[in-house]
Design a protein around this motif. Structure first.
Motif, short mmCIF file in Angstrom:
data_model
loop_
_atom_site.label_atom_id
_atom_site.label_comp_id
_atom_site.label_asym_id
_atom_site.label_seq_id
_atom_site.Cartn_x
_atom_site.Cartn_y
_atom_site.Cartn_z
N GLU A 103 -21.92 -11.87 -16.62
CA GLU A 103 -21.96 -13.32 -16.48
C GLU A 103 -20.69 -13.83 -15.79
OE1 GLU A 103 -22.95 -16.96 -19.54
OE2 GLU A 103 -23.29 -14.91 -20.20
N HIS A 104 -19.56 -13.30 -16.21
CA HIS A 104 -18.28 -13.67 -15.59
C HIS A 104 -18.30 -13.37 -14.10
CE1 HIS A 104 -14.34 -12.41 -14.04
NE2 HIS A 104 -13.93 -13.52 -14.61
N ASP A 105 -18.76 -12.18 -13.74
CA ASP A 105 -18.78 -11.78 -12.33
C ASP A 105 -19.66 -12.70 -11.49
OD1 ASP A 105 -17.09 -9.74 -13.06
OD2 ASP A 105 -18.64 -8.18 -12.97
N LYS A 106 -20.82 -13.08 -12.02
CA LYS A 106 -21.71 -13.98 -11.29
C LYS A 106 -21.07 -15.36 -11.10
CE LYS A 106 -25.97 -11.80 -12.85
NZ LYS A 106 -27.12 -11.89 -13.76
N LEU A 107 -20.42 -15.85 -12.13
CA LEU A 107 -19.77 -17.16 -12.03
C LEU A 107 -18.59 -17.12 -11.06
CD1 LEU A 107 -19.92 -18.10 -15.81
CD2 LEU A 107 -21.22 -19.19 -13.95
N SER A 136 -9.43 -17.32 -16.10
CA SER A 136 -9.72 -17.92 -17.40
C SER A 136 -11.11 -17.57 -17.91
CB SER A 136 -9.56 -19.43 -17.34
OG SER A 136 -10.50 -19.97 -16.44
N LEU A 137 -11.97 -17.05 -17.06
CA LEU A 137 -13.30 -16.67 -17.49
C LEU A 137 -13.40 -15.19 -17.82
CD1 LEU A 137 -15.60 -18.56 -14.98
CD2 LEU A 137 -15.11 -19.17 -17.33
N ARG A 193 -16.20 -18.34 -5.72
CA ARG A 193 -15.69 -17.87 -4.42
C ARG A 193 -16.56 -18.38 -3.27
NH1 ARG A 193 -14.94 -13.21 -7.48
NH2 ARG A 193 -16.84 -12.28 -6.66
N TYR A 194 -17.87 -18.37 -3.47
CA TYR A 194 -18.81 -18.86 -2.46
C TYR A 194 -18.58 -20.35 -2.19
CZ TYR A 194 -23.21 -19.99 -0.14
OH TYR A 194 -24.15 -20.44 0.75
N VAL A 232 -21.31 -28.38 -10.43
CA VAL A 232 -22.42 -27.77 -11.17
C VAL A 232 -21.92 -26.55 -11.95
CG1 VAL A 232 -24.60 -26.51 -10.90
CG2 VAL A 232 -24.22 -28.63 -9.64
N LEU A 233 -21.09 -25.76 -11.31
CA LEU A 233 -20.55 -24.56 -11.94
C LEU A 233 -19.71 -24.92 -13.16
CD1 LEU A 233 -20.33 -21.50 -11.81
CD2 LEU A 233 -18.43 -21.78 -10.21
#
Length: 110
Positions: A28-32, A3-4, A37-38, A56-57
């Motif tokens: 930005e999408h990749d970092k989120l 969805s991102l 995943r983390y 938080v995310l």
């Protein structure tokens, strides 16, 4: 976290009938997505910490999308307003309505 993901578009986000929804830039999408995943992978070792990170995310993503929607609305509004005077040319209004429709249909379908 599909969805991102960004949708390809051949139109600039500044055009009235640009992308149907403000999307996050790929970086930005990749970092989120990496942060999500983390958090998920850390659940086994630290369930509370993983859930806190997800919370938080979600807050950050919601705020970013709200900012993008506000920016999109300003762009759409500018397409049919000029110095606070309402533009009444049918074609400009049609394009503005198309832009609003695209954004609203995506939001309603979430």
């Amino acid at each position: 976290m599909s969805s991102l993901s960004s949708e390809p578009s051949d139109q600039s986000p500044s055009t009235p009938n640009g992308p149907s929804f403000p999307v996050l830039p790929t970086s930005e999408h990749d970092k989120l997505a990496q942060r999500l995943r983390y958090a998920i992978s850390g659940f086994v070792d630290s369930p509370r910490g993983a859930v806190e990170e997800a919370d938080v995310l979600l807050e950050e993503v919601a705020a970013r999308l709200a900012d993008l929607l506000a920016e999109r609305r300003r762009t759409l509004r500018a397409a049919w307003h000029e110095d606070d005077a309402v533009i009444s040319e049918t074609e400009e209004l049609r394009l503005a309505m198309r832009g609003y429709r695209n954004v609203l249909e995506r939001l309603i379908s979430i």
